[in-house]
Design an enzyme around this catalytic site. Structure first.
Site, PDB file in Angstrom:
ATOM      1  N   ASP A 342       0.831  -1.191   0.000  1.00 27.52           N
ATOM      2  CA  ASP A 342       0.000   0.000   0.000  1.00 27.52           C
ATOM      3  C   ASP A 342       0.874   1.253   0.000  1.00 27.52           C
ATOM      4  O   ASP A 342       1.853   1.343   0.768  1.00 27.52           O
ATOM      5  CB  ASP A 342      -0.887  -0.020   1.249  1.00 27.52           C
ATOM      6  CG  ASP A 342      -1.787   1.187   1.362  1.00 27.52           C
ATOM      7  OD1 ASP A 342      -2.651   1.350   0.486  1.00 27.52           O
ATOM      8  OD2 ASP A 342      -1.617   1.966   2.320  1.00 27.52           O
ATOM      9  N   GLU A 378       1.730  -0.466  -5.013  1.00 24.53           N
ATOM     10  CA  GLU A 378       0.811   0.617  -5.342  1.00 24.53           C
ATOM     11  C   GLU A 378       1.718   1.835  -5.523  1.00 24.53           C
ATOM     12  O   GLU A 378       2.212   2.390  -4.531  1.00 24.53           O
ATOM     13  CB  GLU A 378      -0.200   0.853  -4.223  1.00 24.53           C
ATOM     14  CG  GLU A 378      -1.190   1.950  -4.563  1.00 24.53           C
ATOM     15  CD  GLU A 378      -2.130   2.289  -3.415  1.00 24.53           C
ATOM     16  OE1 GLU A 378      -3.274   2.688  -3.690  1.00 24.53           O
ATOM     17  OE2 GLU A 378      -1.727   2.167  -2.242  1.00 24.53           O
TER      18      GLU A 378
END
Length: 686
Positions: A342, A378
């Site tokens: 993330d 990401e």
């Protein structure tokens, strides 16, 4: 009761390590004057001072202490926020290396190191009664013959899912197992994944996390779980039984037996302690300056590249060690097959700029364990310069945000999107070829957990997040969605037919593109969130997968089977553009520069030559496959397509039509009409 016997123990490994006779406890803190280990028996607390400190690791060994023992720490040291020191021994602290937790945070005022009515005043109320406790675990587990599936990226189909949301409403799973690791491992769930053609399930965060106080106060929660407090502990609320560690391992074992990999969405960019006004649960009270990025000009405040109040200090060796030790633990002890990071750009920030050769990536590159599993970034954060699609090192794959954006734009009719659409369809060589990466570097997705579902993408032109109780201000406004003429649910058959066709167009594009497709759980059922594009706090039927409709299930299964059976649709190398691919107009003629540059152009034909695949198979032999014609009409009206001359193929058989038109086989140079906004796939007759 007499004084408990404690031995010096060892500084390594960090955390609580049971050896069959007793448990070694080790905690890093450079800020401490002394450290107390707190042992709990129900509400009764026993404090034992750790006797040794080597290299700022405080440690001790307790004979007779074993699995099931609840514990935490109290760190004695300076409380000088202006210098970055935030020790407060009245706060029970969780072990950063704790492998299991019992209980939950209850958001009592004692969790804060300052008085809520006077932030400048130290809060000395004991937080232990309101804190979860770490649990010493038994590391033994019978893995039997477990082996990692090691599915090559080129053959991978990733399914992004939430442990609870995927199984909570499934009628075939016993009620007591719904929403749990055991539920995800149930045979009916595995049958669905295999039938869908999934090779890897990517789980939203399963590290132990804490919902934010502001959400709990509104009767909501952090459903997605991007608020970690324990990087080595599986979320205990996802366990059907009392042992989340063994239950998680059993889930992985069951999925592996079905040939399905397990990828974890991990959040190492920040923790659940928030900004300087957040609670003191673990890292802040152990060593605030070591674990968090602090402002150079005022160390009371944290730097925030995550948008969540703090950023983990990846410049500090012990913070880096925690990340790497956690990753290795989940691979070696929990047998997971990869990670999706993330806001991965936040991990690359050495100073302020994003550096693709930062210490974190150097460590991953040389690590013999972590470097061998799937690593998905990401590739952005919320800081300046954080959008880094295409800039991660060669080991890494990336969520291709540009793929998502242009595919959405193309099918909703945006101007001048065809050249970039062609690049995304063929693996995004413009993003990944420059550093010798392959099409597999692109994790292609049209939807993700964050944003509209596939059904909502074609049913709403604006977000509808009122249920989040933030006056619809949360969530992105850059949705690139189109409601097909009516906002929300419609009774109009023409609107609903167009929406179904648009869903199929987007699904077909996803699975016929080079790269690695990622499907979001529930999109195969046309799951709706009623227009909510930020359902992070909706732990209810808004977010849970509904199993009472077929939606696009059969169509999606056909797509994954096509991709599985045809290597020309999942090439390991980029097209060379000589013989392996041809771009044609709807008239069947080669595309000219003028055709590409026409801003209103929305239609083309793509020839994929199965006889000109450049890469060999696993044994070095040439790969030969069928050849295909992909006819794409993103115009709003019906358009006549002429098949190309016979040198491409003398006869073509229909394989797929998103308009669900029944078509016969067609000879070269014949014409067929494509419904407005539809896609047809033809295979060359043998």
């Amino acid at each position: 009761m007499g004084v408990r016997e404690i031995w010096p123990g060892e500084a390594y490994p960090l955390g609580a390590t049971w050896d069959g006779s007793g448990t070694n406890f080790a905690l890093f803190t450079e800020a401490a004057d002394r450290v107390e280990l707190c042992l709990f028996d129900g509400e009764r607390e026993e404090r034992v001072e750790l006797p040794e400190a080597d290299g700022f690791v405080w440690h001790g060994y307790l004979p007779g202490v074993g699995p099931g023992q609840h514990y935490g720490y109290r760190v004695h040291g300076p409380y000088r926020p202006e210098r970055g020191d935030r020790c407060n021994s009245s706060k029970l602290l969780l072990d950063p290396y704790g492998k299991a937790l019992a209980g939950q945070v209850d958001w009592h005022p004692s969790l804060f190191s300052y008085e809520l009515t006077d932030p400048g005043r130290l809060n000395t109320e004991d937080s232990a009664p309101h804190m979860p406790k770490n649990v010493v675990i038994d590391p033994f587990f019978d893995w039997a013959d477990d082996r990692p599936p090691r599915v090559p990226y080129a053959r991978s189909v990733i399914y992004e899912a939430h442990v609870k949301g995927l199984t909570m409403l499934h009628p075939g799973i016993p009620e007591e197992q719904r929403g749990t690791y055991a539920g995800l491992a149930h045979p009916v769930m595995i049958d669905h994944l295999r039938g869908l053609g999934v090779t890897a399930i990517e789980l939203l965060p399963v590290h132990q996390n804490v919902p934010e106080h502001r959400l709990v106060a509104r009767g909501l929660t952090n459903y997605w779980g991007y608020n970690t407090i324990g990087f080595l502990a599986p979320q205990n609320t996802y366990a059907a039984g009392p042992d989340p560690v063994s239950e998680f391992k059993a889930m992985v074992r069951a999925l592996h037996r079905a040939g399905i990999e397990v990828i974890l969405d991990v959040v190492y960019n920040h923790t659940a302690e928030g900004d300087h006004l957040g609670p003191t649960l673990s890292f802040r009270g152990i060593d605030n300056a070591a674990y968090y990025r602090l402002r150079d000009d005022d160390k009371r405040y944290q730097l925030d590249y995550s948008g969540c109040g703090n950023s983990l200090n990846v410049r500090h060796p012990h913070a880096l060690q925690l990340i790497m030790d956690s990753l290795r633990y989940w691979v070696l002890e929990m047998h997971v097959d990869g990670f999706r990071f993330d806001l991965a750009s936040a991990l690359a920030r050495e100073l302020h700029d994003v550096d693709r050769l930062s210490a974190f990536f150097d460590l991953v590159q040389q690590d013999p364990v972590v470097s061998q599993v799937k690593l998905i970034a990401e590739p952005w954060d919320v800081g300046e310069g954080g959008y880094q699609v295409g800039n991660f090192p060669p080991l890494w794959t990336e969520w291709n945000g540009k793929y998502r954006d242009v595919v959405r734009d193309f099918w909703r009719g945006a101007y001048a999107t065809m050249p970039e659409f062609a690049s995304r369809l063929t693996g995004s060589s413009d993003l990944y070829a420059h550093n010798n990466r392959r099409p597999i570097a692109s994790i292609n997705f049209v939807t993700a957990h964050d944003g509209f579902t596939l059904a909502d993408l074609v049913s709403y032109s604006a977000k509808h997040n009122e249920a989040n109780l933030e006056n619809n201000r949360d969530g992105t406004d850059d949705n690139r969605s189109w409601n097909c003429g009516h906002e929300g649910p419609s009774e109009d058959p023409a609107v609903n037919a167009l929406r179904a066709r648009q869903r199929r167009n987007l699904l077909a594009t996803l699975f016929l593109s080079q790269g690695v497709p990622m499907l979001v759980a529930g999109d195969e059922f046309a799951r709706s969130q009623d227009g909510n594009n930020n359902a992070y706090c909706q732990d209810n039927e808004t977010s849970w997968v509904r199993w009472d409709a077929d939606g696009d299930l059969e169509f999606t299964q056909r797509l994954t089977a096509l991709r599985r059976d045809h290597p020309v649709l999942r090439r390991r190398r980029f097209f060379d553009g000589v013989d392996d691919i041809a771009w044609l107009t709807p008239a069947g003629e080669p595309m000219t520069d003028g055709d590409w540059l026409s801003g209103y152009a929305k239609s083309l034909t793509v020839f994929l030559n199965g006889d000109a695949i450049t890469e060999p198979d696993g044994r070095g032999r040439p790969i030969r496959d069928d050849s295909f014609l992909l006819l794409i009409n993103a115009y709003s009206e019906e358009l006549a397509f002429t098949l190309p001359e016979a040198k491409f193929g003398e006869h073509w058989d229909p394989v797929l039509d998103t308009s669900e038109t029944v078509r016969p086989g067609l000879p070269a140079r014949s014409t067929l009409a494509l419904t407005g906004r539809s896609l047809v796939l033809l295979r060359r007759s043998k």
